[in-house]
Scaffold this active site. Structure first.
Site, PDB file in Angstrom:
ATOM      1  N   HIS A 158       0.860  -1.182   0.000  1.00  0.00           N
ATOM      2  CA  HIS A 158       0.000   0.000   0.000  1.00  0.00           C
ATOM      3  C   HIS A 158       0.897   1.233   0.000  1.00  0.00           C
ATOM      4  CE1 HIS A 158       1.109   0.107   4.191  1.00  0.00           C
ATOM      5  NE2 HIS A 158       0.556  -1.075   4.399  1.00  0.00           N
ATOM      6  N   ALA A 159       0.270   2.402   0.098  1.00  0.00           N
ATOM      7  CA  ALA A 159       1.045   3.648  -0.020  1.00  0.00           C
ATOM      8  C   ALA A 159       2.089   3.802   1.085  1.00  0.00           C
ATOM      9  CB  ALA A 159       0.090   4.848  -0.024  1.00  0.00           C
ATOM     10  N   HIS A 199       4.054   1.353   2.242  1.00  0.00           N
ATOM     11  CA  HIS A 199       5.243   0.671   1.713  1.00  0.00           C
ATOM     12  C   HIS A 199       5.907   1.525   0.616  1.00  0.00           C
ATOM     13  CE1 HIS A 199       2.756  -3.001   2.932  1.00  0.00           C
ATOM     14  NE2 HIS A 199       3.857  -3.148   3.650  1.00  0.00           N
ATOM     15  N   ASP A 255       5.448   0.146  12.812  1.00  0.00           N
ATOM     16  CA  ASP A 255       5.832  -0.948  13.699  1.00  0.00           C
ATOM     17  C   ASP A 255       6.898  -0.407  14.649  1.00  0.00           C
ATOM     18  OD1 ASP A 255       4.397  -3.392  12.394  1.00  0.00           O
ATOM     19  OD2 ASP A 255       5.222  -2.219  10.760  1.00  0.00           O
ATOM     20  N   SER A 300      -2.371  -0.406   6.540  1.00  0.00           N
ATOM     21  CA  SER A 300      -1.869  -1.725   6.916  1.00  0.00           C
ATOM     22  C   SER A 300      -2.375  -2.726   5.893  1.00  0.00           C
ATOM     23  CB  SER A 300      -2.404  -2.099   8.297  1.00  0.00           C
ATOM     24  OG  SER A 300      -2.269  -3.495   8.506  1.00  0.00           O
ATOM     25  N   SER A 301      -1.547  -3.740   5.638  1.00  0.00           N
ATOM     26  CA  SER A 301      -1.973  -4.807   4.713  1.00  0.00           C
ATOM     27  C   SER A 301      -3.211  -5.509   5.245  1.00  0.00           C
ATOM     28  CB  SER A 301      -0.853  -5.834   4.542  1.00  0.00           C
ATOM     29  OG  SER A 301       0.321  -5.195   4.118  1.00  0.00           O
TER      30      SER A 301
HETATM   31  P1  AMP Z   1       5.033  -5.261   6.390  1.00  0.00           P
HETATM   32  O1  AMP Z   1       4.867  -5.623   4.955  1.00  0.00           O
HETATM   33  O2  AMP Z   1       3.751  -5.033   7.108  1.00  0.00           O
HETATM   34  O3  AMP Z   1       5.984  -6.181   7.119  1.00  0.00           O
HETATM   35  O4  AMP Z   1       5.735  -3.836   6.414  1.00  0.00           O
HETATM   36  C1  AMP Z   1       6.937  -3.615   5.735  1.00  0.00           C
HETATM   37  C2  AMP Z   1       7.476  -2.267   6.148  1.00  0.00           C
HETATM   38  O5  AMP Z   1       6.546  -1.237   5.807  1.00  0.00           O
HETATM   39  C3  AMP Z   1       7.732  -2.164   7.658  1.00  0.00           C
HETATM   40  O6  AMP Z   1       8.949  -1.481   7.870  1.00  0.00           O
HETATM   41  C4  AMP Z   1       6.537  -1.366   8.118  1.00  0.00           C
HETATM   42  O7  AMP Z   1       6.771  -0.636   9.308  1.00  0.00           O
HETATM   43  C5  AMP Z   1       6.301  -0.427   6.950  1.00  0.00           C
HETATM   44  N1  AMP Z   1       4.921   0.058   6.951  1.00  0.00           N
HETATM   45  C6  AMP Z   1       3.792  -0.683   7.100  1.00  0.00           C
HETATM   46  N2  AMP Z   1       2.711   0.122   7.129  1.00  0.00           N
HETATM   47  C7  AMP Z   1       3.158   1.399   7.023  1.00  0.00           C
HETATM   48  C8  AMP Z   1       2.530   2.685   7.000  1.00  0.00           C
HETATM   49  N3  AMP Z   1       1.202   2.829   7.113  1.00  0.00           N
HETATM   50  N4  AMP Z   1       3.314   3.782   6.858  1.00  0.00           N
HETATM   51  C9  AMP Z   1       4.667   3.656   6.768  1.00  0.00           C
HETATM   52  N5  AMP Z   1       5.315   2.469   6.763  1.00  0.00           N
HETATM   53  C10 AMP Z   1       4.580   1.360   6.905  1.00  0.00           C
END
Ligand code: AMP
Length: 282
Positions: A34-35, A37, A152, A187-188
């Site tokens: 998402h945005a 990432h 996170d 969030s995913s």
């Molecule tokens: P994930 O795919 O959920 O493991 O997240 C991968 C990375 O993207 C991690 O470093 C997360 O903290 C970051 N991330 C996830 N959601 C967000 C968000 N809403 N804004 C900024 N970074 C994010």
């Protein structure tokens, strides 16, 4: 964008880039992009010669098998989004590439109190899995800089501490939380919220905003109690914690006078979906 599934092919490419003196920014993800990432990719591109993103849904960090099974997988649209964001390299390994021998984790760090609170207390084994996969991915990619989200908050603090203990030269960069227009942290897992829950999930960011405003008149304990009550009174909401903690050590604070500043962190089930969010107080 180049897509690699094998470590050898990825490393051959990145070795050539390094030999040309190029800097590498790396953002590990679990896909369903998402945005939030994409903001990491933008920062990688702005601050490095080359951006590398990994997509790997790491089984060792899921403390519940059903959460792993339900984790959204959207490979095609992820590739499209990364291409549009001008990501240079996507690494999409399968589990045998990442863990060729076994997924057993023999690495031990001493994270002290950092892993004992909040997510560490609620999700046994979660951070051991996160540390295991990030360490392995860093060995494979060998980036100049590592980009991780404030979303996170505790994960960031633990990986920062891991790099410190490893005396690593990799710089870790904290990226701000990207939110939906109503304030819900992206969030995913948000795609799994039914419409009514999605609408009301904004409550979490509203509670964090309110907590920061209350910091002038109330104690952390009073703010925490009020925030928990507000979530408990909302139908379908089941809070796991709402904590006001030292922004660096993540330990509870009795007041707002500490020199590290404070962060409020929340985890709450909204129906079937567990959401987390946080706010560092100004
Ligand atoms: P994930 O795919 O959920 O493991 O997240 C991968 C990375 O993207 C991690 O470093 C997360 O903290 C970051 N991330 C996830 N959601 C967000 C968000 N809403 N804004 C900024 N970074 C994010």
């Amino acid at each position: 964008m180049l897509l690699f599934k094998k470590i050898n092919d990825l490393q051959n490419h990145l070795d050539r880039q390094r030999a040309d003196g190029k800097t590498i920014g790396f953002a590990p993800t679990m896909g369903a992009l998402h945005a939030g990432h994409i903001s990491l990719v933008d920062k990688c591109n702005a601050e490095n010669d080359l951006s590398v993103v990994s997509i790997f849904v790491n089984p060792t960090q899921f403390n519940e098998a059903s959460d792993l099974d339900k984790y959204p997988r959207t490979e095609e649209s992820d590739i499209l989004k990364l291409t549009q964001a001008k990501c240079a390299v996507l690494f999409m390994p399968d589990i045998n590439e990442v863990y060729p021998k076994s997924t057993e984790n023999t690495e031990t760090f001493d994270f002290g109190g950092l892993v004992k609170v909040m997510e560490g207390a609620q999700r046994p084994g979660h951070f051991e899995g996160v540390v295991q996969v990030v360490k392995r991915l860093l060995e494979i990619v060998r980036p100049t800089r590592l980009y991780m989200g404030q979303k996170d908050y505790q994960q960031f603090a633990i990986i920062q501490e891991m790099l410190r203990q490893m005396q690593s030269k990799i710089q870790i960069v904290r990226c701000p939380i990207v939110r939906e227009p109503d304030g819900l942290a992206m969030s995913s897992r948000n795609v799994r919220l039914p419409a009514d829950h999605r609408k009301r999930a904004v409550l979490l960011s509203q509670i964090l905003e309110k907590a920061e405003k209350q910091a002038k008149q109330k104690t952390p304990a009073e703010i925490e109690t009020e925030a928990l009550k507000r979530m408990e009174n909302e139908p379908d909401f089941r809070p796991e914690y709402f904590k006001i903690v030292d922004a660096r050590t993540l330990q509870p604070v009795a007041d707002f006078t500490g020199e590290n500043g404070v962060a409020a962190c929340v985890a709450c089930w909204v129906g079937e979906v567990r959401l987390i969010d946080n706010k560092v107080f100004d």
